[in-house]
Design a protein around this motif. Structure first.
Motif, PDB file in Angstrom:
ATOM      1  N   GLU A  96       0.844  -1.193   0.000  1.00 34.09           N
ATOM      2  CA  GLU A  96       0.000   0.000   0.000  1.00 34.09           C
ATOM      3  C   GLU A  96       0.877   1.239   0.000  1.00 34.09           C
ATOM      4  O   GLU A  96       1.953   1.251   0.605  1.00 34.09           O
ATOM      5  CB  GLU A  96      -0.924   0.014   1.230  1.00 34.09           C
ATOM      6  CG  GLU A  96      -1.891   1.191   1.271  1.00 34.09           C
ATOM      7  CD  GLU A  96      -2.861   1.127   2.448  1.00 34.09           C
ATOM      8  OE1 GLU A  96      -3.854   1.882   2.444  1.00 34.09           O
ATOM      9  OE2 GLU A  96      -2.627   0.312   3.368  1.00 34.09           O
TER      10      GLU A  96
ATOM     11  N   TRP B 130       0.281   5.346   0.796  1.00 31.92           N
ATOM     12  CA  TRP B 130      -0.681   6.249   1.427  1.00 31.92           C
ATOM     13  C   TRP B 130      -0.002   7.581   1.712  1.00 31.92           C
ATOM     14  O   TRP B 130       1.137   7.627   2.164  1.00 31.92           O
ATOM     15  CB  TRP B 130      -1.195   5.598   2.725  1.00 31.92           C
ATOM     16  CG  TRP B 130      -1.811   6.508   3.738  1.00 31.92           C
ATOM     17  CD1 TRP B 130      -1.156   7.268   4.670  1.00 31.92           C
ATOM     18  CD2 TRP B 130      -3.195   6.765   3.943  1.00 31.92           C
ATOM     19  NE1 TRP B 130      -2.045   7.963   5.445  1.00 31.92           N
ATOM     20  CE2 TRP B 130      -3.304   7.674   5.020  1.00 31.92           C
ATOM     21  CE3 TRP B 130      -4.349   6.307   3.332  1.00 31.92           C
ATOM     22  CZ2 TRP B 130      -4.538   8.135   5.485  1.00 31.92           C
ATOM     23  CZ3 TRP B 130      -5.573   6.769   3.803  1.00 31.92           C
ATOM     24  CH2 TRP B 130      -5.663   7.660   4.857  1.00 31.92           C
TER      25      TRP B 130
ATOM     26  N   GLN C 278      -0.978  11.692   3.235  1.00 32.24           N
ATOM     27  CA  GLN C 278      -1.915  12.675   3.780  1.00 32.24           C
ATOM     28  C   GLN C 278      -1.222  14.022   3.878  1.00 32.24           C
ATOM     29  O   GLN C 278      -0.166  14.150   4.501  1.00 32.24           O
ATOM     30  CB  GLN C 278      -2.429  12.236   5.157  1.00 32.24           C
ATOM     31  CG  GLN C 278      -3.445  13.196   5.758  1.00 32.24           C
ATOM     32  CD  GLN C 278      -4.099  12.644   7.015  1.00 32.24           C
ATOM     33  OE1 GLN C 278      -4.218  11.434   7.193  1.00 32.24           O
ATOM     34  NE2 GLN C 278      -4.537  13.527   7.899  1.00 32.24           N
TER      35      GLN C 278
ATOM     36  N   LYS D 299      -6.058  13.274   1.200  1.00 33.96           N
ATOM     37  CA  LYS D 299      -5.493  11.940   1.426  1.00 33.96           C
ATOM     38  C   LYS D 299      -5.534  11.159   0.119  1.00 33.96           C
ATOM     39  O   LYS D 299      -6.525  11.206  -0.603  1.00 33.96           O
ATOM     40  CB  LYS D 299      -6.281  11.200   2.508  1.00 33.96           C
ATOM     41  CG  LYS D 299      -6.202  11.850   3.886  1.00 33.96           C
ATOM     42  CD  LYS D 299      -6.948  11.059   4.939  1.00 33.96           C
ATOM     43  CE  LYS D 299      -8.434  11.155   4.781  1.00 33.96           C
ATOM     44  NZ  LYS D 299      -9.171  10.506   5.897  1.00 33.96           N
TER      45      LYS D 299
ATOM     46  N   ASP E 286      -4.581   7.197  -1.593  1.00 39.17           N
ATOM     47  CA  ASP E 286      -4.355   5.810  -1.206  1.00 39.17           C
ATOM     48  C   ASP E 286      -4.329   4.934  -2.449  1.00 39.17           C
ATOM     49  O   ASP E 286      -5.204   5.024  -3.307  1.00 39.17           O
ATOM     50  CB  ASP E 286      -5.470   5.354  -0.259  1.00 39.17           C
ATOM     51  CG  ASP E 286      -5.183   4.004   0.380  1.00 39.17           C
ATOM     52  OD1 ASP E 286      -4.016   3.576   0.375  1.00 39.17           O
ATOM     53  OD2 ASP E 286      -6.129   3.363   0.890  1.00 39.17           O
TER      54      ASP E 286
ATOM     55  N   THR F 282      -6.359   5.406  -8.016  1.00 37.73           N
ATOM     56  CA  THR F 282      -5.995   5.936  -6.707  1.00 37.73           C
ATOM     57  C   THR F 282      -7.215   6.574  -6.075  1.00 37.73           C
ATOM     58  O   THR F 282      -7.970   7.292  -6.738  1.00 37.73           O
ATOM     59  CB  THR F 282      -4.861   6.970  -6.839  1.00 37.73           C
ATOM     60  OG1 THR F 282      -3.651   6.292  -7.202  1.00 37.73           O
ATOM     61  CG2 THR F 282      -4.624   7.712  -5.539  1.00 37.73           C
TER      62      THR F 282
END
Length: 395
Positions: free
Chosen positions: A149, A151, A153, A170, A172, A193
């Motif tokens: 993963e 990620w 933010q 955000k 991911d 995404t």
């Protein structure tokens, strides 16, 4: 003969085993923060590479120029993306072979509009003020970079003043198909995404008593510049993941709309007015018409696309605004969030989850199993019954 109770336990165990199967990765992912930038101690550009069996999806998640930008570049397996830097932002981006396709979005402006008619959406008659994000300074709040993963933010202050609120984004990426954890539980795949945008405690303009906020998105695709993005709203009978919302909006590039491997945005027409998302805190998300525009000069989009043929580059913008009549405007909660996915290829379709399939299987399987058991019992009983005996009178 196996008792019905044991058969039911075996059936349940098989269903639970099916549910617990682990996801297999559709692509191999890797990521790098600020590649090729030796002096970058601040600013964030995350490069994500997703290798498949036949092609590679390169993604750039950029916050160095102020304007949040997501770029997809599709290439062969041996291509690499390179960039040179000017101070703390990329000056030039190029790929080592001719890309198969490219698609990008950027959120370049936030609009505050006075919704005097209480419509919920921005229109040409709405008094408005714009806040350009080209000077925004983004801080990295959280980051995860693994082969399972990626990620990120990010956060910036509204109008450069922390007392006037903040904007949070955000992103991911998973290397397999799955539903997002938070409502509206959008599908994201190895080719897409998930993006989540929140407007938190924005200070409203004095004299605006009916303030709402809208985002302006710039969309870029390596398509014929004379064409237009395609807007589609699909109906879905499946509201398992987003209760009460039966529409799905897809914005496709011309290549994607005619069945090719183009780019798309996918989202449900819903936003949320509280951090704890639920049906009670949902509001409408409205999409405007598309307008022709240009790639912003001082942007990561320009660092890549300025070398492309302008006639083969489609650039349009649109507004996403939030609210509905009678909801008390933005000031009622001082919070708005919205989620969408950006991807490449055919947009994913909804399907029933394994849990629902299991429930349906049990619901249909139990009556069938009981009926079959009853039939077998009657047949066995009939087979074992002794034949008729002849009465013989004793002499």
């Amino acid at each position: 003969m196996i008792p019905v109770e044991i058969k039911m336990q075996i059936l349940t165990m098989l269903i639970l085993l099916f549910i617990s199967l682990a996801h297999g990765q559709d692509r191999k992912i890797s990521s790098q923060r600020n590649p090729n930038c030796g002096n970058c101690t601040s600013g964030t550009l995350l490069y994500v590479r997703a290798d498949g069996s036949h092609d590679t999806v390169h993604q750039l998640w950029d916050f160095t120029h102020g304007i949040p930008t997501i770029i997809f570049i599709i290439s062969g397996l041996n291509a690499t993306v390179n960039m040179t830097w000017d101070d703390k932002s990329p000056r030039k981006i190029w790929i080592t072979e001719q890309p198969k396709y490219s698609f990008a979005i950027a959120i370049d402006k936030v609009y505050e509009y006075n919704d005097l008619q209480d419509n919920g959406y921005i229109d040409a008659l709405s008094p408005r003020r714009e806040f350009s994000l080209d000077k925004a300074i983004w801080s990295q709040e959280d980051i995860l970079q693994t082969d399972e993963e990626v990620w990120l933010q990010m956060r910036t202050n509204y109008r450069q003043d922390p007392k006037q609120g903040s904007m949070q984004i955000k992103l991911d990426l998973l290397p397999f198909k799955d539903y997002a954890v938070e409502l509206p539980h959008l599908i994201h795949t190895a080719n897409s995404t998930l993006v989540d945008v929140s407007l938190v405690n924005f200070t409203q303009t004095r004299g605006y008593n009916a303030s709402r906020f809208a985002l302006r998105l710039i969309m870029v695709g390596t398509d014929d510049g004379a064409l237009s993005m395609n807007y589609t709203m699909r109906k879905s009978l499946d509201d398992e993941h987003t209760p009460g919302i039966f529409e799905i909006i897809e914005i496709r590039t011309p290549e994607c709309a005619r069945g090719g491997d183009g780019g798309f945005l996918q989202f449900r027409p819903v936003g949320y007015t509280q951090p704890q998302r639920g049906v009670a805190s949902s509001t409408m998300a409205h999409v405007s018409t598309f307008n022709k525009t240009q790639v912003p000069h001082d942007s990561t989009l320009n660092a890549l696309y300025r070398s492309f043929d302008k006639d083969k580059l489609l650039v349009q913008n649109m507004f996403i605004s939030f609210g509905e009549s009678g909801d008390g405007y933005y000031k009622q909660h001082n919070f708005t969030s919205w989620s969408f996915t950006i991807g490449y290829g055919e947009p994913p379709k909804e399907s029933f989850s394994t849990f629902v399939i299991a429930i349906i299987s049990i619901g249909l399987g139990v009556p069938v199993l009981l009926a079959l058991s009853g039939v077998v019992y009657l047949l066995v009983r009939r087979y074992r019954r002794p034949g008729p005996t002849r009465l013989v009178e004793e002499q």
